[in-house]
Design a protein around this motif. Structure first.
Motif, PDB file in Angstrom:
ATOM      1  N   ARG A  60      95.203  37.204  31.239  1.00 50.73           N
ATOM      2  CA  ARG A  60      96.258  36.459  31.469  1.00 50.73           C
ATOM      3  C   ARG A  60      95.703  35.484  31.738  1.00 50.73           C
ATOM      4  N   ASP A  61      96.341  34.160  31.488  1.00 49.96           N
ATOM      5  CA  ASP A  61      95.801  33.035  31.235  1.00 49.96           C
ATOM      6  C   ASP A  61      94.717  32.401  31.489  1.00 49.96           C
ATOM      7  N   HIS A  62      93.551  32.844  30.515  1.00 52.00           N
ATOM      8  CA  HIS A  62      92.026  32.272  30.049  1.00 52.00           C
ATOM      9  C   HIS A  62      91.274  33.233  30.882  1.00 52.00           C
ATOM     10  N   GLY A  63      91.901  34.449  30.268  1.00 51.36           N
ATOM     11  CA  GLY A  63      90.657  35.673  30.765  1.00 51.36           C
ATOM     12  C   GLY A  63      91.588  36.810  31.492  1.00 51.36           C
ATOM     13  N   VAL A  64      91.091  37.840  31.609  1.00 49.04           N
ATOM     14  CA  VAL A  64      91.071  39.339  31.140  1.00 49.04           C
ATOM     15  C   VAL A  64      90.839  40.339  33.016  1.00 49.04           C
ATOM     16  N   VAL A  65      91.839  41.414  33.304  1.00 49.58           N
ATOM     17  CA  VAL A  65      91.390  41.885  34.192  1.00 49.58           C
ATOM     18  C   VAL A  65      91.281  43.220  33.696  1.00 49.58           C
ATOM     19  N   ILE A  66      90.459  44.353  34.704  1.00 48.72           N
ATOM     20  CA  ILE A  66      90.833  46.122  34.136  1.00 48.72           C
ATOM     21  C   ILE A  66      90.724  46.549  35.483  1.00 48.72           C
ATOM     22  N   THR A  67      91.917  47.233  35.870  1.00 52.17           N
ATOM     23  CA  THR A  67      92.445  48.072  37.168  1.00 52.17           C
ATOM     24  C   THR A  67      91.712  49.099  36.805  1.00 52.17           C
ATOM     25  N   GLY A  68      91.244  49.889  37.937  1.00 53.85           N
ATOM     26  CA  GLY A  68      91.201  51.485  37.674  1.00 53.85           C
ATOM     27  C   GLY A  68      92.255  51.784  39.331  1.00 53.85           C
ATOM     28  N   LEU A  69      92.962  52.736  39.077  1.00 51.24           N
ATOM     29  CA  LEU A  69      93.499  53.199  40.714  1.00 51.24           C
ATOM     30  C   LEU A  69      93.702  54.416  40.490  1.00 51.24           C
ATOM     31  N   TYR A  70      93.643  55.285  42.535  1.00 47.94           N
ATOM     32  CA  TYR A  70      93.710  56.746  42.358  1.00 47.94           C
ATOM     33  C   TYR A  70      95.442  56.133  42.728  1.00 47.94           C
ATOM     34  N   GLU A  71      95.790  57.445  42.711  1.00 44.78           N
ATOM     35  CA  GLU A  71      97.350  57.543  43.487  1.00 44.78           C
ATOM     36  C   GLU A  71      98.108  58.524  44.150  1.00 44.78           C
ATOM     37  N   ILE A  72      98.738  58.495  45.483  1.00 41.00           N
ATOM     38  CA  ILE A  72      98.872  59.805  46.109  1.00 41.00           C
ATOM     39  C   ILE A  72     100.656  59.916  45.347  1.00 41.00           C
ATOM     40  N   HIS A  73     101.967  60.641  44.784  1.00 38.89           N
ATOM     41  CA  HIS A  73     103.229  60.489  44.926  1.00 38.89           C
ATOM     42  C   HIS A  73     103.735  61.744  45.503  1.00 38.89           C
ATOM     43  N   GLN A  74     104.809  61.525  46.425  1.00 39.42           N
ATOM     44  CA  GLN A  74     105.647  61.688  46.347  1.00 39.42           C
ATOM     45  C   GLN A  74     107.302  61.625  46.702  1.00 39.42           C
ATOM     46  N   GLN A  75     108.085  62.882  46.518  1.00 40.76           N
ATOM     47  CA  GLN A  75     109.110  62.819  46.754  1.00 40.76           C
ATOM     48  C   GLN A  75     110.194  61.489  47.759  1.00 40.76           C
ATOM     49  N   ALA A  76     110.552  60.312  47.076  1.00 40.65           N
ATOM     50  CA  ALA A  76     110.990  59.363  48.086  1.00 40.65           C
ATOM     51  C   ALA A  76     112.399  60.011  48.092  1.00 40.65           C
ATOM     52  N   PHE A  77     112.849  59.943  49.649  1.00 45.39           N
ATOM     53  CA  PHE A  77     114.368  59.913  50.156  1.00 45.39           C
ATOM     54  C   PHE A  77     115.035  61.223  49.975  1.00 45.39           C
ATOM     55  N   GLY A  78     114.270  62.102  49.646  1.00 41.69           N
ATOM     56  CA  GLY A  78     115.484  63.482  48.912  1.00 41.69           C
ATOM     57  C   GLY A  78     116.207  63.416  47.436  1.00 41.69           C
ATOM     58  N   VAL A  79     115.279  62.223  46.757  1.00 44.43           N
ATOM     59  CA  VAL A  79     116.329  61.942  45.450  1.00 44.43           C
ATOM     60  C   VAL A  79     115.035  61.779  43.992  1.00 44.43           C
ATOM     61  N   ASP A  80     116.113  63.273  43.642  1.00 45.40           N
ATOM     62  CA  ASP A  80     115.212  63.874  42.424  1.00 45.40           C
ATOM     63  C   ASP A  80     114.884  62.725  41.656  1.00 45.40           C
ATOM     64  N   LYS A  81     113.396  62.822  41.110  1.00 44.52           N
ATOM     65  CA  LYS A  81     112.426  61.833  40.186  1.00 44.52           C
ATOM     66  C   LYS A  81     112.420  60.593  40.690  1.00 44.52           C
ATOM     67  N   LEU A  82     113.065  60.617  42.135  1.00 43.50           N
ATOM     68  CA  LEU A  82     112.063  58.704  42.694  1.00 43.50           C
ATOM     69  C   LEU A  82     111.095  59.775  43.781  1.00 43.50           C
ATOM     70  N   ASN A  83     110.109  58.514  42.683  1.00 41.07           N
ATOM     71  CA  ASN A  83     108.618  58.673  43.793  1.00 41.07           C
ATOM     72  C   ASN A  83     108.506  57.441  44.697  1.00 41.07           C
ATOM     73  N   PHE A  84     107.775  57.988  46.135  1.00 43.03           N
ATOM     74  CA  PHE A  84     106.926  56.776  47.019  1.00 43.03           C
ATOM     75  C   PHE A  84     105.393  57.295  45.611  1.00 43.03           C
ATOM     76  N   TYR A  85     104.884  56.257  46.221  1.00 45.66           N
ATOM     77  CA  TYR A  85     103.543  55.962  46.126  1.00 45.66           C
ATOM     78  C   TYR A  85     102.818  55.180  46.513  1.00 45.66           C
ATOM     79  N   TYR A  86     101.136  54.784  46.817  1.00 46.77           N
ATOM     80  CA  TYR A  86     100.524  54.328  47.439  1.00 46.77           C
ATOM     81  C   TYR A  86      99.052  55.062  46.931  1.00 46.77           C
ATOM     82  N   GLY A  87      98.286  53.765  47.119  1.00 43.67           N
ATOM     83  CA  GLY A  87      97.009  54.089  46.695  1.00 43.67           C
ATOM     84  C   GLY A  87      96.034  53.313  46.502  1.00 43.67           C
ATOM     85  N   PHE A  88      94.846  52.941  45.819  1.00 42.80           N
ATOM     86  CA  PHE A  88      93.665  51.739  45.991  1.00 42.80           C
ATOM     87  C   PHE A  88      92.150  52.421  44.711  1.00 42.80           C
ATOM     88  N   GLY A  89      91.739  51.183  44.690  1.00 37.85           N
ATOM     89  CA  GLY A  89      91.081  51.396  43.277  1.00 37.85           C
ATOM     90  C   GLY A  89      90.145  49.932  43.542  1.00 37.85           C
TER      91      GLY A  89
END
Length: 164
Positions: A60-89
């Motif tokens: 970013r402007d004038h800096g750097v940020v390192i982010t780590g996330l744990y995510e859970i993925h699951q199929q979205a709307f019954g569409v192949d190759k489309l996934n919801f994901y949510y997580g925290f970190g």
């Protein structure tokens, strides 16, 4: 702000109640994450069919940020190759002096160097293109900044990844 909290709560509840499925078609992905504050390289690694770790080095402007996330993925709307994901970190970084735009708020001026430490969440959709080793994601990234705040904001993000 209250309305947004309700929307996030119900969205995450919907995702948690939904049926977990074989959510991913790849084991590892590397690419770029374009966020409202930072842009930089990312890597995602699936530990099993639905749980992944994602790391982002945000420049970013004038800096750097390192982010780590744990995510859970699951199929979205019954569409192949489309996934919801949510997580925290969390995130850790530093910024130098300058003006910084805050989403939905006034610009803030940082004088001198400052450490950034805080908690992060993510909620999004990812589509793995069936005929190419490419995944595209759109997400919302709520962030609670503790070292320079406390303040809370939500930034959109776009990810482009090469999968293998």
């Amino acid at each position: 702000m209250k309305k947004l909290a309700y929307i996030l709560f119900f969205s995450v509840s919907f995702l948690l109640i939904g049926k977990r499925s074989q959510a991913q078609d790849y084991k590892t992905a590397v690419g770029l994450k374009f966020g409202a504050y930072e842009v930089g390289p990312s890597i995602k690694y699936f530990m099993d069919n639905s749980a992944a770790l994602e790391g982002i080095i945000g420049i970013r402007d004038h800096g750097v940020v390192i982010t780590g996330l744990y995510e859970i993925h699951q199929q979205a709307f019954g569409v192949d190759k489309l996934n919801f994901y949510y997580g925290f970190g969390g995130h850790l970084g530093s910024v130098g002096s300058g003006y910084y735009k805050r989403i939905g708020g006034d610009d803030e001026y940082y004088s001198g160097k400052h450490i950034l430490i805080g908690a992060d969440a993510t909620l999004g959709l990812e589509y793995k293109i069936p005929t190419a080793p490419i995944a595209i994601s759109l997400d919302l990234n709520p962030r609670l900044e503790l070292a320079r705040g406390p303040f809370f904001d939500i930034a959109p993000g776009l990810g482009l990844k090469y999968t293998f």
